[in-house]
Design an enzyme around this catalytic site. Sequence first.
Site, PDB file in Angstrom:
ATOM      1  N   HIS A  57       4.713  -8.808 -10.629  1.00  0.00           N
ATOM      2  CA  HIS A  57       3.320  -8.332 -10.655  1.00  0.00           C
ATOM      3  C   HIS A  57       2.399  -9.336  -9.942  1.00  0.00           C
ATOM      4  CE1 HIS A  57       4.579  -5.080 -13.083  1.00  0.00           C
ATOM      5  NE2 HIS A  57       4.768  -5.761 -14.185  1.00  0.00           N
ATOM      6  N   ASP A 109       4.340   0.632  -6.755  1.00  0.00           N
ATOM      7  CA  ASP A 109       5.591   0.654  -7.516  1.00  0.00           C
ATOM      8  C   ASP A 109       6.608  -0.335  -6.931  1.00  0.00           C
ATOM      9  OD1 ASP A 109       7.318   1.411  -9.478  1.00  0.00           O
ATOM     10  OD2 ASP A 109       7.891   3.317  -8.575  1.00  0.00           O
ATOM     11  N   LEU A 124     -16.755  -0.894   2.005  1.00  0.00           N
ATOM     12  CA  LEU A 124     -15.488  -0.422   1.430  1.00  0.00           C
ATOM     13  C   LEU A 124     -15.679  -0.403  -0.078  1.00  0.00           C
ATOM     14  CD1 LEU A 124     -12.324  -0.029   1.213  1.00  0.00           C
ATOM     15  CD2 LEU A 124     -12.138  -2.517   1.316  1.00  0.00           C
TER      16      LEU A 124
HETATM   17  C1  FPP Z   1       4.498  -0.871 -11.041  1.00  0.00           C
HETATM   18  O1  FPP Z   1       5.700  -1.578 -10.751  1.00  0.00           O
HETATM   19  C2  FPP Z   1       3.384  -1.801 -11.244  1.00  0.00           C
HETATM   20  C3  FPP Z   1       2.564  -1.834 -12.334  1.00  0.00           C
HETATM   21  C4  FPP Z   1       2.698  -0.893 -13.456  1.00  0.00           C
HETATM   22  C5  FPP Z   1       1.540  -2.868 -12.515  1.00  0.00           C
HETATM   23  C6  FPP Z   1       0.682  -3.160 -11.314  1.00  0.00           C
HETATM   24  C7  FPP Z   1      -0.134  -4.345 -11.604  1.00  0.00           C
HETATM   25  C8  FPP Z   1      -0.408  -5.347 -10.740  1.00  0.00           C
HETATM   26  C9  FPP Z   1       0.021  -5.397  -9.323  1.00  0.00           C
HETATM   27  C10 FPP Z   1      -1.128  -6.567 -11.239  1.00  0.00           C
HETATM   28  C11 FPP Z   1      -2.563  -6.600 -11.501  1.00  0.00           C
HETATM   29  C12 FPP Z   1      -3.518  -5.715 -10.844  1.00  0.00           C
HETATM   30  C13 FPP Z   1      -4.760  -6.087 -10.372  1.00  0.00           C
HETATM   31  C14 FPP Z   1      -5.777  -5.051 -10.180  1.00  0.00           C
HETATM   32  C15 FPP Z   1      -5.136  -7.465 -10.026  1.00  0.00           C
HETATM   33  P1  FPP Z   1       6.883  -1.572 -11.824  1.00  0.00           P
HETATM   34  O2  FPP Z   1       6.692  -2.713 -12.755  1.00  0.00           O
HETATM   35  O3  FPP Z   1       6.954  -0.236 -12.496  1.00  0.00           O
HETATM   36  O4  FPP Z   1       8.132  -1.802 -10.910  1.00  0.00           O
HETATM   37  P2  FPP Z   1       9.612  -1.295 -11.181  1.00  0.00           P
HETATM   38  O5  FPP Z   1       9.587   0.211 -11.129  1.00  0.00           O
HETATM   39  O6  FPP Z   1      10.384  -1.894 -10.064  1.00  0.00           O
HETATM   40  O7  FPP Z   1      10.025  -1.817 -12.528  1.00  0.00           O
END
Ligand code: FPP
Length: 232
Positions: free
Chosen positions: A34, A17, A128
Amino acid sequence: MKILESRMPQHIAIIMDGNGRWAIRRGLSRNLGHKAGVDAIKRAIDSCIKFGIKYCTFFAFSTENWKRSKEEIDGIFSLVRDYLRSNANYFVEKQIKVESIGVLEPFPQDLIQSLEELKQKTKQFNRLTVVFALNYGGRDDLVRACNKLISQGKEHVTAEDIAASLDTKSFPDPDFVIRTSGEQRLSNFMLYQMAYSELYFPKIYWPAFNEKHFKKAIKKFQKRERRYGGIK
Ligand code: FPP
């Protein structure tokens, strides 16, 4: 305090997050957050290898994330696709098994294909196991498990039947859950599987999470007294 090899978590589940907030603070787009989150995934996998962790699950896309803008969703798909393609050799070299949980069907076909190829290529490894949760929801996992059991004609089910019907059937339950950014919620992650997980909520956005934070997290885990409802 030193890290004890004898008390490592077996399965770490990570709720990544804070990508959006990390980016906005820097005047960047959410998708660049991201993108930086992908680098943090790479660092976390390296840390898992270094510390001998056997399973690590990353919550990459939840069943609720479809509520985000098309631009953000497409951006995440591109990152996942590029990541799977450009890191295929890394997983083979490091002998990491790649797995996924969640319903892949709504994702773009080429992303599904890259993932399936990588799973196939790495299925013999056991150093892993890295699990990507994609279009995954804890409730959805349980609902699909119940429907599987009904379709098998079961009239009475045991906890073992349920565990064996969940997407996570081949993995041990996570013993350690890390959610970055300071939010203290499970957000529909592996609800059934987290019954006895130790929870840890470091106040750091996911893109900034590095080996130092990983090490600190392991130390926190090792300080916890796990009782599973019993008395010590
Ligand atoms: C949460 O932060 C993050 C996500 C919902 C997306 C996670 C995805 C990635 C890191 C990219 C791709 C993954 C792989 C497997 C290569 P948020 O956007 O909710 O953050 P915020 O709460 O600060 O808005």
